[in-house]
Design a protein around this motif. Sequence first.
Motif, PDB file in Angstrom:
ATOM      1  N   CYS A 166      -3.545  -4.326  -3.520  1.00  0.00           N
ATOM      2  CA  CYS A 166      -2.690  -5.198  -2.705  1.00  0.00           C
ATOM      3  C   CYS A 166      -3.149  -5.265  -1.256  1.00  0.00           C
ATOM      4  CB  CYS A 166      -1.232  -4.732  -2.761  1.00  0.00           C
ATOM      5  SG  CYS A 166      -0.899  -3.226  -1.822  1.00  0.00           S
ATOM      6  N   LEU A 167      -3.938  -4.278  -0.817  1.00  0.00           N
ATOM      7  CA  LEU A 167      -4.399  -4.274   0.579  1.00  0.00           C
ATOM      8  C   LEU A 167      -5.894  -4.576   0.660  1.00  0.00           C
ATOM      9  CD1 LEU A 167      -2.488  -1.325   2.328  1.00  0.00           C
ATOM     10  CD2 LEU A 167      -2.000  -3.776   2.385  1.00  0.00           C
TER      11      LEU A 167
ATOM     12  N   GLY B  42      -0.228   9.182  -3.772  1.00  0.00           N
ATOM     13  CA  GLY B  42      -0.220   7.754  -3.452  1.00  0.00           C
ATOM     14  C   GLY B  42       0.435   6.903  -4.527  1.00  0.00           C
ATOM     15  N   ASN B  43       1.025   7.531  -5.536  1.00  0.00           N
ATOM     16  CA  ASN B  43       1.689   6.788  -6.621  1.00  0.00           C
ATOM     17  C   ASN B  43       3.137   7.245  -6.756  1.00  0.00           C
ATOM     18  OD1 ASN B  43      -1.373   7.024  -7.398  1.00  0.00           O
ATOM     19  ND2 ASN B  43      -0.558   5.233  -8.471  1.00  0.00           N
TER      20      ASN B  43
ATOM     21  N   GLY C 211       1.447   2.392  -4.864  1.00  0.00           N
ATOM     22  CA  GLY C 211       0.343   2.716  -5.772  1.00  0.00           C
ATOM     23  C   GLY C 211       0.377   2.001  -7.113  1.00  0.00           C
TER      24      GLY C 211
ATOM     25  N   GLY D 234      -3.047  15.015  -5.071  1.00  0.00           N
ATOM     26  CA  GLY D 234      -3.990  13.955  -5.415  1.00  0.00           C
ATOM     27  C   GLY D 234      -3.325  12.723  -6.002  1.00  0.00           C
TER      28      GLY D 234
ATOM     29  N   SER E  98      -4.911   5.777 -11.142  1.00  0.00           N
ATOM     30  CA  SER E  98      -5.061   6.769 -10.080  1.00  0.00           C
ATOM     31  C   SER E  98      -5.514   8.106 -10.659  1.00  0.00           C
ATOM     32  CB  SER E  98      -3.734   6.917  -9.328  1.00  0.00           C
ATOM     33  OG  SER E  98      -3.894   7.655  -8.148  1.00  0.00           O
TER      34      SER E  98
ATOM     35  N   GLY F 283       0.789  -1.236   0.000  1.00  0.00           N
ATOM     36  CA  GLY F 283       0.000   0.000   0.000  1.00  0.00           C
ATOM     37  C   GLY F 283       0.813   1.274   0.000  1.00  0.00           C
TER      38      GLY F 283
ATOM     39  N   GLU G 154     -13.001  12.230  -9.253  1.00  0.00           N
ATOM     40  CA  GLU G 154     -13.309  12.852  -7.959  1.00  0.00           C
ATOM     41  C   GLU G 154     -13.567  14.345  -8.135  1.00  0.00           C
ATOM     42  OE1 GLU G 154      -9.871  11.640  -5.707  1.00  0.00           O
ATOM     43  OE2 GLU G 154     -10.431   9.536  -5.935  1.00  0.00           O
TER      44      GLU G 154
ATOM     45  N   THR H 158      -2.883   0.165  -8.209  1.00  0.00           N
ATOM     46  CA  THR H 158      -4.154   0.910  -8.167  1.00  0.00           C
ATOM     47  C   THR H 158      -5.133   0.423  -9.233  1.00  0.00           C
ATOM     48  OG1 THR H 158      -2.986   2.856  -7.349  1.00  0.00           O
ATOM     49  CG2 THR H 158      -5.189   3.220  -8.271  1.00  0.00           C
TER      50      THR H 158
ATOM     51  N   ARG I  53     -14.064   3.658  -7.732  1.00  0.00           N
ATOM     52  CA  ARG I  53     -13.166   4.394  -6.829  1.00  0.00           C
ATOM     53  C   ARG I  53     -11.779   3.761  -6.842  1.00  0.00           C
ATOM     54  NH1 ARG I  53     -16.401   6.387  -2.078  1.00  0.00           N
ATOM     55  NH2 ARG I  53     -14.618   5.817  -0.818  1.00  0.00           N
ATOM     56  N   ARG I  54     -10.757   4.603  -6.840  1.00  0.00           N
ATOM     57  CA  ARG I  54      -9.388   4.066  -6.869  1.00  0.00           C
ATOM     58  C   ARG I  54      -9.002   3.542  -5.483  1.00  0.00           C
ATOM     59  NH1 ARG I  54      -5.576   9.508  -6.766  1.00  0.00           N
ATOM     60  NH2 ARG I  54      -7.162  10.902  -5.960  1.00  0.00           N
ATOM     61  N   ILE I  55      -8.415   2.364  -5.465  1.00  0.00           N
ATOM     62  CA  ILE I  55      -7.931   1.763  -4.216  1.00  0.00           C
ATOM     63  C   ILE I  55      -6.630   1.004  -4.525  1.00  0.00           C
ATOM     64  CG2 ILE I  55     -10.197   1.530  -3.089  1.00  0.00           C
ATOM     65  CD1 ILE I  55      -8.958  -1.650  -4.182  1.00  0.00           C
ATOM     66  N   ASN I  56      -5.932   0.591  -3.457  1.00  0.00           N
ATOM     67  CA  ASN I  56      -4.753  -0.257  -3.595  1.00  0.00           C
ATOM     68  C   ASN I  56      -5.227  -1.713  -3.584  1.00  0.00           C
ATOM     69  OD1 ASN I  56      -3.527   2.092  -1.393  1.00  0.00           O
ATOM     70  ND2 ASN I  56      -2.511   1.772  -3.355  1.00  0.00           N
TER      71      ASN I  56
END
Lengths: 164, 356
Positions: free
Chosen positions: A62-63, A134-135, A48, A131, A111, A45, A118, A51, A57-60
Amino acid sequence: MTLSLSLTVNGDRHEVHLEDARPTLLDVLRERLGLVGTKKGCDRGQCGACTVLVDGRRINSCLTLAMSVDGAEITTIEGVARNGAMHPVQAAFIDNDAFQCGYCTPGQIMSAIGLIAEGEAGGDPERIREGMSGNLCRCAAYPGITEAVRDATERLSQNQRKSA
Amino acid sequence: MNVFDYVRPASVAEAVAAASEGDAAFLAGGTNLLDLMKAGASHPARLVDITRLPGLDDIEFAADGTIRIGALVKNSDLARDAAFLAAAPAVAEALLAGASPQLRNAATIGGNLMQRTRCAYFYDPHSACNRREAGAGCDARGGDTRNHAVLGWTDACIATHPSDLCVPLVALDAVVEIAGPGGTREVALEVFHALPGETSAAETALLPGELITAVRLPAEAATFAPNARYLKLRERTSYAFALVSAAAALRIEDGRILEARLALGGVAAKPWRARDAERLLAGAAPTPEAFRRAADAALDGAHPSGDNAEKIELAARVAARALALAAAGTPERMPALPGSVFAPAGVNANGGSVHG
């Protein structure tokens, strides 16, 4: 005990059977469905690269345990082009030199698609950088990525105006 | 990751029953739990997936002004809710100062309260850690301690609670709603997280099987909305845990502070409410000198738990600056860099220098 789940990935429905609940969404996409565009970078996590969009909705991935997104609609990098034409974010990444080695790029693009949906960053480079924080990009193509997201935001809003 | 039993209950009662026996953990966003399981720092025998439980993902605004946040509300959804942002802007700013957009889309409010410390020695199963194994010792002592406590620590444990969200929540008197085998109960957030004891055992007030169902903000929280900020000092501009942070909220009338709220993050095993500082500010004029005096009171009793004495002065400066930013006024739009010391000050910026 075998566990079953159903995922709709890029519009195609898949039934997946698991030996136990450990596989993440990332593992199922790559190892079971053969969709290796989504990358396993850190697997924790932090980077990124994994993703994807879950129900838009964007999420990771892997988690996220695959079992916990049973029934969800997933979009991966393999599913963003339409009729052989690149997604505007993909095109903007190429036009703005937004990558070097390309390993983080699928995650960056997913992402960016999430960020634009968004709708809070607009064309403000500082809000785009925040924004996209996370990458990670080890090649440090960040100026190109920021410009690509700004460019893609503009292209997508023009497309919307055209279709309105 | 260890093999575990996976269950997906259909109701809160089923979830509580499923988690009451054996070594079970609730799974919501999973952003912390799966990370800990991959590290080998946590290995529950059973995961109780609560993501489908009905009725836990609403943000309710009661007629009396109380705000009730369901435990499964996602961080990003709460931060983006226009009515919530208007009522509790410092909470929204803290949410947006934490983690990354992807993590905020998965992480839940209940899970945020339940996240474990980010102490690297807790995360590493090869290090001694009293939190993972009571009596094992603490390899953080004498180690790299910039993320460790300067308040409320013991020889057994010097870990900090990593939440941003909890810092303004505790300042605004949030209450935790809990369902468990014995029915429902409530606990003030201020006493929800435990400071380490001599052996560092329980981390929260939750008993086996108990589940957070909601977090509630009382009506007074919104009276601070015009002057409320969250400020977070970290080692990079975004997507990093706090070295130190502060939530400050003021009610100002005719140039005097009627009531002040102040809490610190990154300094203790719990979000640290600074009530002595609040008392000093009540009735005072909102001046840099008053804010610095209050900040020093907030750090009263602080002492380094290792090579981290600088955190005491950093925390005092961040607290004083958060108070100055709050006094300057909540920005009309969320700053591009929420909670950042690099963001411009509020609408009537008058000071707030981090260098005192």
